[in-house]
Design a protein around this motif. Structure first.
Motif: not given
Length: 272
Positions: A31, A35, A38, A41
């Motif tokens: 991360e 970002t 998530a 990613l």
């Protein structure tokens, strides 16, 4: 009063590239402050580029310069398992046209209203799945090439090939490919971003249709089922043939033991 028509700006085009970097990407701990998602990613790179990393070994990059792509891939090397010397890739032209979303025509650019993170994730999901399917289709075809000589020999001679270890390897290859398609790639699952942005369902549906994701995934699963069933059938035939030979060997040993007993009795009778 005549109104002056406003000039229409030419659509902006960027290149999106999906690249298989290995069998799996470990995204835990990657991360960053920039970002944007998530799972998968995803993060920003440079002035206007974005990257999405999928755990089944695919990286999707849009709007990156060659140098930025090289730097991004180099930074992932320690996180990739099953690195490939030559990765498969899928390249698409993304055209930012405010009036529509989706492919303009078969084989044409992907038109999106803007290069927002949500639309990027939808495009990245479709590109990642199509390049992963291409890899799996090729690997499954290799397994079919291995099965064909076994099936031909069985059809011509009526006897299974005595190569049990090769058949077990074949079953293992089929199961691994099946796990990759159904477990990791999950072709039939929609991207998570659609839960928050249902208005992008149409864009994803058009991309799904353009790349024939459902059709290719279904055909691939059917091939995998055929491979597994064929391999199991051949293995069972090999086991049955080995059992028959073992029974024959036991019968021969019993006969030899009986002959030896008869000879021994005859010798005792003569000497007695």
């Amino acid at each position: 009063m005549n109104e002056t028509a406003r000039p229409v700006a030419a659509p902006t085009r960027v290149t999106a590239r999906a690249l298989i970097v290995g069998e799996r990407i470990d995204t835990v701990g990657l991360e960053r402050p920039d970002t944007i998602s998530a799972l998968p990613l995803a993060f920003r790179v440079g002035a206007g580029g974005m990257v999405a990393l999928f755990r089944f070994g695919v990286a999707v990059m849009v709007g990156l310069t060659p140098l930025e792509e090289e730097h991004t891939l180099a930074s992932l090397a320690a996180r990739v398992s099953g690195i490939r010397a030559r990765g498969d890739d899928e390249t698409a032209v993304v055209e930012i046209a405010p009036e529509t979303d989706g492919p303009s025509e078969s084989g044409g650019p992907i038109r999106i209203k803007d290069l927002s993170p949500a639309r990027f994730l939808v495009v990245a999901d479709a590109l990642a799945k199509t390049v992963a399917l291409a890899r799996d289709e090729r690997e499954v075809n290799k397994v079919f090439d291995v099965i064909e000589p076994f099936a031909r020999q069985l059809a011509q001679t009526g006897r299974p090939p005595f190569r049990r270890r090769a058949m077990l390897k074949l079953i293992g290859q089929a199961l691994l490919a099946q796990h990759r398609v159904t477990g990791r790639v999950a072709v039939e699952e929609k991207p998570d971003v659609l839960w928050d942005r249902p208005d992008l369902e149409r864009l994803y549906a058009r991309l799904e249709d353009e790349y024939e994701l459902k059709e290719r995934g279904g055909a691939l699963k059917l091939k995998l089922d055929v491979i597994v069933e064929t391999a199991h059938a051949m293995t069972e035939m090999i086991d049955a043939d080995r059992a028959t030979r073992l029974e024959l060997a036991v019968v021969v040993l019993i006969v030899l033991e009986l002959v030896a007993s008869i000879v021994e009795i005859a010798l005792l009778w003569r000497t007695g």
